[in-house]
Design a protein around this motif. Structure first.
Motif, mmCIF file in Angstrom:
data_model
loop_
_atom_site.group_PDB
_atom_site.id
_atom_site.type_symbol
_atom_site.label_atom_id
_atom_site.label_comp_id
_atom_site.label_asym_id
_atom_site.label_seq_id
_atom_site.Cartn_x
_atom_site.Cartn_y
_atom_site.Cartn_z
ATOM 1 N N ASN A 124 0.853 -1.186 0.000
ATOM 2 C CA ASN A 124 0.000 0.000 0.000
ATOM 3 C C ASN A 124 0.887 1.234 0.000
ATOM 4 N N ASP A 125 0.682 2.100 -0.974
ATOM 5 C CA ASP A 125 1.448 3.360 -1.066
ATOM 6 C C ASP A 125 2.958 3.125 -1.030
ATOM 7 N N ASN A 127 4.572 0.765 0.414
ATOM 8 C CA ASN A 127 5.016 0.035 1.597
ATOM 9 C C ASN A 127 4.589 -1.426 1.488
ATOM 10 N N TYR A 129 3.851 -5.234 3.415
ATOM 11 C CA TYR A 129 3.372 -5.780 4.681
ATOM 12 C C TYR A 129 3.193 -7.294 4.592
ATOM 13 N N LYS A 144 0.158 -7.849 11.920
ATOM 14 C CA LYS A 144 0.616 -7.162 10.709
ATOM 15 C C LYS A 144 2.058 -6.696 10.904
ATOM 16 N N LYS A 146 5.323 -4.725 8.894
ATOM 17 C CA LYS A 146 5.832 -3.949 7.764
ATOM 18 C C LYS A 146 7.272 -4.397 7.535
ATOM 19 N N LYS A 177 -8.611 -5.830 -2.627
ATOM 20 C CA LYS A 177 -8.434 -4.588 -1.871
ATOM 21 C C LYS A 177 -9.081 -3.462 -2.649
ATOM 22 N N LEU A 199 -8.007 -0.448 5.467
ATOM 23 C CA LEU A 199 -6.711 -0.577 4.821
ATOM 24 C C LEU A 199 -5.536 -0.183 5.713
ATOM 25 N N THR A 200 -5.713 0.848 6.515
ATOM 26 C CA THR A 200 -4.592 1.346 7.320
ATOM 27 C C THR A 200 -4.766 1.095 8.818
ATOM 28 N N THR A 202 -4.467 -0.298 12.471
ATOM 29 C CA THR A 202 -3.388 -0.962 13.206
ATOM 30 C C THR A 202 -3.914 -1.842 14.333
#
Length: 328
Positions: A124-125, A127, A129, A144, A146, A177, A199-200, A202
């Motif tokens: 994503n963007d 990055n 994961y 998750k 990174k 997604k 999506l983001t 945590t």
């Protein structure tokens, strides 16, 4: 003399007529054979190549989760108490394998991945994961990470719930997604579940729904069912092009069953009878266990293994692919 000539001509005429009838019969037979459909032979793969052997850093000797990217595959191994896990990155082109670093503390292991039974990659963007199912229920049921090169950082953990109760999962893949959500397919035994996550996010809860289950008793491997298939152990699973690849193991025999049209699946679904995989290993008679599978670039079906020549053997776990198979 005239009588002999006439008799000879009659014989020649009879031969010509018989030959003509034979030619006509053959022509009709050939045309008919072209109209009969030819049954497609089942595709069966039972040989493999080894690309890398995995070590046992930090006493993590049991291969578990496995994920396939476009250049690298990622293998997780855990120790006997499931309180340490290490991640190896293997380059598919040459087998170069690197023990990844925990960027949060500088060590080469993590203490929060549990049994780490399956892994799926995401980006994503710009990055990258990994999502890891721990086979634990509660707030650490999905973790998750990174990763940047060969270093990873913990950036999220989530609770999976089914019918309001905490649920432990043994398999995870991402089916799609969008700009807001990641849509997951989870597995526990032969049952598959769907759930989504912002999506983001945590942290948070993934409320899953029961989507479909797998019929294994009627699954055919190389054209035949397996009498003791209910004794085979489930592992993680692979997902590619609306199809899942499900590895199962009994002692030194591992099979991979294939299930199609997952996006619309419901109820109990049947395995594809025309595509199957099996390794029966005399080289590793104590155990040949396919832990996870994945398709890379529409090409090879990759997998990781626990392999033992005898009890206590920890020197032969590896990364491999099935010979001759292409998913594209």
């Amino acid at each position: 003399m005239k009588w002999r000539f006439t008799e000879r001509m009659a014989a020649i005429t009879q031969i010509w007529r018989s030959s003509k009838r034979l030619t006509l019969f053959i022509a009709i037979l050939l045309c008919a054979s072209m109209l009969v459909p030819v049954a497609a032979s089942a595709a069966y793969y039972n040989t493999y190549s080894t690309v890398a052997t995995l070590g046992n850093a930090n006493d993590c000797y049991a291969a578990q989760g496995f994920a396939v990217g476009s250049t690298y595959v990622y293998s997780v191994k855990v120790n006997g108490d499931n309180n340490k896990a290490v991640i190896y990155r293997t380059k598919m082109s040459d087998g170069t394998t690197t023990l990844m670093t925990n960027g949060d503390n500088g060590s080469s292991y993590a203490t929060y991945l549990g049994h780490a039974n399956d892994v799926v990659l995401s980006s994503n963007d710009g990055n990258y994961y990994m999502f890891v199912v721990t086979m634990n229920a509660g707030s650490m049921s999905l973790v998750k990470l990174k990763y940047v090169g060969t270093t990873y950082y913990k950036v999220g953990n989530y609770t999976i719930k089914y019918d309001g109760a905490d649920k432990a999962m043994s398999g995870v893949k991402i089916t799609s997604k969008d700009a807001s959500n990641i849509n997951f397919l989870f597995k526990s035994g032969r049952a598959l579940y769907r759930g989504s996550l912002p999506l983001t996010a945590t942290s948070g809860t993934i409320n899953v729904t029961n989507s479909f289950s797998l019929n294994i008793e009627d699954a055919k491997v190389n054209g035949s069912t397996i009498s003791n298939i209910t004794s085979y152990a489930f592992q993680g699973f692979g997902y590619y092009n609306n199809t899942i690849y499900v590895p199962m193991t009994y002692k030194n025999v591992s099979i991979v069953l294939v299930y199609r049209n997952i996006s619309t699946a419901s109820g109990t679904i049947q395995a594809d009878p025309n595509l199957s995989f099996r390794v029966t290993s005399s080289a590793f008679p104590d155990l040949f266990e396919i832990e996870g599978v994945g398709v890379a670039n529409g090409d090879k079906l990759w997998f990781s293994t626990n392999r033992r020549t005898e009890p206590g053997d920890t020197a032969h776990d590896g990364v491999h692919y099935f010979n001759d198979f292409s998913a594209s």
